[in-house]
Enzyme design. Structure first.
Site, PDB file in Angstrom:
ATOM      1  N   LYS A 123       0.842  -1.197   0.000  1.00  0.00           N
ATOM      2  CA  LYS A 123       0.000   0.000   0.000  1.00  0.00           C
ATOM      3  C   LYS A 123       0.881   1.252   0.000  1.00  0.00           C
ATOM      4  O   LYS A 123       1.527   1.560   0.999  1.00  0.00           O
ATOM      5  CB  LYS A 123      -0.903   0.030   1.243  1.00  0.00           C
ATOM      6  CG  LYS A 123      -1.993   1.080   1.101  1.00  0.00           C
ATOM      7  CD  LYS A 123      -2.608   1.503   2.405  1.00  0.00           C
ATOM      8  CE  LYS A 123      -2.019   2.761   2.968  1.00  0.00           C
ATOM      9  NZ  LYS A 123      -2.115   3.951   2.121  1.00  0.00           N
ATOM     10  N   GLY A 154       6.641   5.162   8.283  1.00  0.00           N
ATOM     11  CA  GLY A 154       5.716   6.273   8.428  1.00  0.00           C
ATOM     12  C   GLY A 154       5.903   6.933   9.784  1.00  0.00           C
ATOM     13  O   GLY A 154       6.978   6.837  10.390  1.00  0.00           O
ATOM     14  N   THR A 163       1.571   6.298  14.095  1.00  0.00           N
ATOM     15  CA  THR A 163       0.984   5.214  13.285  1.00  0.00           C
ATOM     16  C   THR A 163       1.702   3.902  13.599  1.00  0.00           C
ATOM     17  O   THR A 163       1.060   2.844  13.730  1.00  0.00           O
ATOM     18  CB  THR A 163       1.099   5.506  11.774  1.00  0.00           C
ATOM     19  OG1 THR A 163       0.740   6.853  11.522  1.00  0.00           O
ATOM     20  CG2 THR A 163       0.226   4.583  10.959  1.00  0.00           C
ATOM     21  N   GLU A 199       9.806   1.616  10.621  1.00  0.00           N
ATOM     22  CA  GLU A 199      10.747   2.717  10.358  1.00  0.00           C
ATOM     23  C   GLU A 199       9.965   4.005  10.558  1.00  0.00           C
ATOM     24  O   GLU A 199       9.092   4.336   9.752  1.00  0.00           O
ATOM     25  CB  GLU A 199      11.270   2.630   8.919  1.00  0.00           C
ATOM     26  CG  GLU A 199      11.986   1.331   8.597  1.00  0.00           C
ATOM     27  CD  GLU A 199      13.248   1.136   9.410  1.00  0.00           C
ATOM     28  OE1 GLU A 199      13.828   2.140   9.859  1.00  0.00           O
ATOM     29  OE2 GLU A 199      13.645  -0.020   9.615  1.00  0.00           O
ATOM     30  N   CYS A 209      13.078  11.560   6.393  1.00  0.00           N
ATOM     31  CA  CYS A 209      13.168  11.179   7.808  1.00  0.00           C
ATOM     32  C   CYS A 209      14.571  11.395   8.345  1.00  0.00           C
ATOM     33  O   CYS A 209      14.761  11.543   9.541  1.00  0.00           O
ATOM     34  CB  CYS A 209      12.760   9.721   7.964  1.00  0.00           C
ATOM     35  SG  CYS A 209      13.707   8.645   6.880  1.00  0.00           S
ATOM     36  N   GLU A 234       8.678  16.128  15.835  1.00  0.00           N
ATOM     37  CA  GLU A 234       9.068  16.075  14.426  1.00  0.00           C
ATOM     38  C   GLU A 234       8.157  17.008  13.610  1.00  0.00           C
ATOM     39  O   GLU A 234       6.941  16.910  13.695  1.00  0.00           O
ATOM     40  CB  GLU A 234       8.915  14.642  13.897  1.00  0.00           C
ATOM     41  CG  GLU A 234       9.382  14.520  12.473  1.00  0.00           C
ATOM     42  CD  GLU A 234       9.137  13.134  11.873  1.00  0.00           C
ATOM     43  OE1 GLU A 234       8.043  12.577  12.077  1.00  0.00           O
ATOM     44  OE2 GLU A 234      10.042  12.632  11.199  1.00  0.00           O
TER      45      GLU A 234
HETATM   46  P1  NAD Z   1       1.823   8.062   8.139  1.00  0.00           P
HETATM   47  O1  NAD Z   1       2.177   7.265   9.356  1.00  0.00           O
HETATM   48  O2  NAD Z   1       0.695   8.984   8.222  1.00  0.00           O
HETATM   49  O3  NAD Z   1       1.505   7.103   6.900  1.00  0.00           O
HETATM   50  C1  NAD Z   1       2.432   6.167   6.423  1.00  0.00           C
HETATM   51  C2  NAD Z   1       1.672   5.078   5.695  1.00  0.00           C
HETATM   52  O4  NAD Z   1       0.878   4.385   6.649  1.00  0.00           O
HETATM   53  C3  NAD Z   1       0.708   5.589   4.622  1.00  0.00           C
HETATM   54  O5  NAD Z   1       0.671   4.690   3.545  1.00  0.00           O
HETATM   55  C4  NAD Z   1      -0.622   5.589   5.360  1.00  0.00           C
HETATM   56  O6  NAD Z   1      -1.728   5.467   4.502  1.00  0.00           O
HETATM   57  C5  NAD Z   1      -0.472   4.349   6.231  1.00  0.00           C
HETATM   58  N1  NAD Z   1      -1.311   4.318   7.430  1.00  0.00           N
HETATM   59  C6  NAD Z   1      -1.812   5.356   8.135  1.00  0.00           C
HETATM   60  N2  NAD Z   1      -2.579   4.887   9.141  1.00  0.00           N
HETATM   61  C7  NAD Z   1      -2.535   3.544   9.089  1.00  0.00           C
HETATM   62  C8  NAD Z   1      -3.114   2.496   9.869  1.00  0.00           C
HETATM   63  N3  NAD Z   1      -3.916   2.735  10.898  1.00  0.00           N
HETATM   64  N4  NAD Z   1      -2.836   1.226   9.526  1.00  0.00           N
HETATM   65  C9  NAD Z   1      -2.034   0.950   8.478  1.00  0.00           C
HETATM   66  N5  NAD Z   1      -1.488   1.892   7.694  1.00  0.00           N
HETATM   67  C10 NAD Z   1      -1.724   3.173   7.995  1.00  0.00           C
HETATM   68  O7  NAD Z   1       3.169   8.798   7.712  1.00  0.00           O
HETATM   69  P2  NAD Z   1       3.358   9.817   6.518  1.00  0.00           P
HETATM   70  O8  NAD Z   1       2.787  11.133   6.939  1.00  0.00           O
HETATM   71  O9  NAD Z   1       2.936   9.193   5.245  1.00  0.00           O
HETATM   72  O10 NAD Z   1       4.954   9.917   6.469  1.00  0.00           O
HETATM   73  C11 NAD Z   1       5.694  10.792   7.243  1.00  0.00           C
HETATM   74  C12 NAD Z   1       6.331  10.061   8.402  1.00  0.00           C
HETATM   75  O11 NAD Z   1       7.114   8.979   7.921  1.00  0.00           O
HETATM   76  C13 NAD Z   1       7.306  10.938   9.167  1.00  0.00           C
HETATM   77  O12 NAD Z   1       7.098  10.733  10.540  1.00  0.00           O
HETATM   78  C14 NAD Z   1       8.664  10.413   8.753  1.00  0.00           C
HETATM   79  O13 NAD Z   1       9.705  10.616   9.683  1.00  0.00           O
HETATM   80  C15 NAD Z   1       8.381   8.985   8.566  1.00  0.00           C
HETATM   81  N6  NAD Z   1       9.390   8.361   7.722  1.00  0.00           N
HETATM   82  C16 NAD Z   1      10.283   7.505   8.300  1.00  0.00           C
HETATM   83  C17 NAD Z   1      11.267   6.920   7.528  1.00  0.00           C
HETATM   84  C18 NAD Z   1      12.267   5.964   8.130  1.00  0.00           C
HETATM   85  O14 NAD Z   1      12.921   5.267   7.371  1.00  0.00           O
HETATM   86  N7  NAD Z   1      12.411   5.903   9.436  1.00  0.00           N
HETATM   87  C19 NAD Z   1      11.332   7.202   6.165  1.00  0.00           C
HETATM   88  C20 NAD Z   1      10.407   8.090   5.616  1.00  0.00           C
HETATM   89  C21 NAD Z   1       9.423   8.655   6.405  1.00  0.00           C
END
Ligand code: NAD
Length: 482
Positions: free
Chosen positions: A174, A227, A231, A249, A283, A386
């Site tokens: 997804k 993400g 979450t 991650e 990130c 963040e």
């Molecule tokens: P998010 O957590 O809102 O969403 C990430 C993904 O999870 C999306 O596909 C979203 O649709 C899905 N999601 C949301 N709620 C969910 C649920 N209840 N169950 C399953 N899936 C769900 O994050 P975002 O806003 O898309 O991304 C930004 C975040 O990602 C920042 O906090 C950033 O630091 C982090 N990030 C971390 C890394 C890493 O490698 N550590 C890399 C890139 C981004």
């Protein structure tokens, strides 16, 4: 208007409930595509397809699996320009960045794990004067879920699916609902690359709906998620009683530690990049710049001079180095952080709000001026939460111990950047910094064989190299009497 579709069992389908979500170009604020608003029923259909493809795919030779991944990498390279254009339009990032980083790295992820699975060793344990021999059989897990965010859409999507598929799993993936286009493009090349139907499935839609249904599905045995931290915590709670394998991650609040004996120009140039690349939406971006007292004023002034020249531009303009942030909601969240920092007494050195549109085409786009604060204590919200945008703080330190204390003074622990020409200090600092990655005199240099991930609230588990292949396999100890 582009209508994206799910890929389930080799077929392209709308959501079973027939509903759609708009997809917006952040540079213009205009809707340019729709995605299926998928749910539980679509996850059930994808699971049935994946489960029935698994027996054959898991027994498919490593050479064949690697060949499929290499074919896909080749198709990505042949379509690199179209993918870069799509990534820029979908995410708001400069086209030049998508061309230089996102798409080449997506291709590399696919090719890398093709090679990695061919080299992936398993262990054998043979005691002296052996009566028994043990070896570790690494089996594919089954059907796995891969959930990725919007900041590096195809880059992170392929980073997950490549090791999962290489290891012999069937995947339900997804992409973020905010940046779905390049995953959709990739899903159209799966058959051409040679993957049998059902091995790789892509579902579009909202996290709390289709994402949640993937996480809750009892047959999906492992979840690789990138993400936000909240979450990730929710997914950990949801899956705890099902004992799923989890790779999380998550977010970061990364320090860049600038010691006075650093190579000043290199530290300055890279810190500007590490702070504001992709509009600060990586990130691994530095967001807390810790500077040793004796060079603090000089470094701050030189940094501000450079940042003031970073004016957000039209992402499609070849000259643009800084584009739009990903959505109106995200822009508003960034502005809220900025306003809170002002109210907490932060001294605003530059930026501080929306940036004006670079041209008529972009007049409804989502642009934020690169923003720098100083005089905020380590416990202020902006040094703790963040932002994931083009906003950084500067803090002064007087000793190595204080630098490390400040670096570690958040719940996060993803990546640290250390600038010094003293080798011993570099080793000492890297060892004491609480982070999954420590870059010394560089930033975002990635060898895909190395472990990637965070500590504390930045995540659980590691991606990259053998770590990813171990995550996507279940080790079985086989003990044989000789
Ligand atoms: P998010 O957590 O809102 O969403 C990430 C993904 O999870 C999306 O596909 C979203 O649709 C899905 N999601 C949301 N709620 C969910 C649920 N209840 N169950 C399953 N899936 C769900 O994050 P975002 O806003 O898309 O991304 C930004 C975040 O990602 C920042 O906090 C950033 O630091 C982090 N990030 C971390 C890394 C890493 O490698 N550590 C890399 C890139 C981004």
């Amino acid at each position: 208007m582009l209508d994206l579709l799910n890929l389930i069992g080799g077929e392209y389908r709308e959501a079973q409930n027939g509903t759609w979500l708009d997809n917006i170009d952040p540079a213009t604020g205009q809707i340019f595509a729709r995605i299926p608003r998928s749910g539980k029923d679509d996850v059930a259909a994808a699971y049935t397809a994946a489960e029935s493809a698994f027996p054959l795919w898991s027994r498919t030779s490593i050479e064949k699996r690697a060949a499929c991944l290499r074919n896909l990498a080749h198709i990505v390279s042949q379509n690199a320009e179209a993918l870069a254009q799509a990534e820029s339009q979908d995410n708001g990032k400069p086209l030049s960045l998508a061309r230089a980083v996102d798409i080449p790295r997506a291709e590399k992820n696919l090719a890398f794990f093709a090679g990695a699975i061919e080299q992936f060793p398993s262990e054998a344990h043979i005691p002296a004067g052996p009566t028994h021999i043990n070896y570790t059989h690494r089996k594919p897990i089954g059907v796995v879920g891969c959930i990725s965010p919007w900041n590096l859409p195809l880059y992170l999507f392929t980073w997950k699916i490549a090791p999962a598929l290489a290891a012999g799993n069937c995947v339900i993936a997804k992409p973020s609902e905010i940046t779905p286009v390049t995953a959709w493009m990739l899903s159209q090349w799966i058959e051409e690359a040679g993957f049998p139907p059902g091995v790789f499935n892509v579902l579009h839609g909202l996290g709390p709906e289709v994402g949640q249904a993937i996480v809750e599905h009892p047959g999906i045995k492992a979840i690789s998620f990138t993400g936000g931290t909240s979450t990730g915590a929710h997914i950990a709670r949801t899956t705890a009683s099902m004992f799923k394998k989890l790779s999380l991650e998550l977010g970061g609040k990364n320090p860049a530690i600038i010691f006075s004996d650093c190579d000043f120009d290199a530290a300055l140039a890279t810190t500007v990049r590490s702070s504001f690349a992709n509009q600060g939406q990586i990130c691994l971006c530095s967001s807390r710049i810790l500077i040793e007292d004796s060079i603090y004023d000089r470094f701050r002034d030189a940094l501000i001079e450079k940042v003031k020249r970073m004016i957000p531009g039209d992402p499609l303009d070849e000259q643009t180095k800084m584009g739009a942030v990903v959505s109106a909601a995200h822009r508003d969240k960034i502005i809220q952080h900025i306003e809170l920092a002002k109210s907490e007494g932060g001294q605003l050195l530059c930026g501080g709000g929306k940036a004006s549109a670079p041209n008529n085409r972009c007049e409804d786009g989502f642009f934020v001026a690169p923003t720098v604060f100083e005089n905020l204590g380590a416990n202020c919200q902006l040094n703790q939460q963040e932002v994931f945008g083009p906003v950084i703080t500067l803090q002064r330190f007087y000793s190595e111990d204080e630098a490390i204390q400040l670096a570690n003074a958040t719940e996060y622990g993803l990546a640290a950047t250390i600038w010094t020409t003293d080798l011993k200090k570099a080793h000492r600092t890297a060892a004491r910094v609480e982070s999954g990655i420590a870059w010394v005199n560089c930033w975002l240099v990635r060898d895909l064989r190395t472990p990637f991930g965070g500590v504390k609230a930045s995540g659980v588990g590691r991606e990259g190299g053998w770590e990813a292949l171990r995550f996507f396999t279940e080790p079985q100890n086989v003990c044989i009497e000789l």
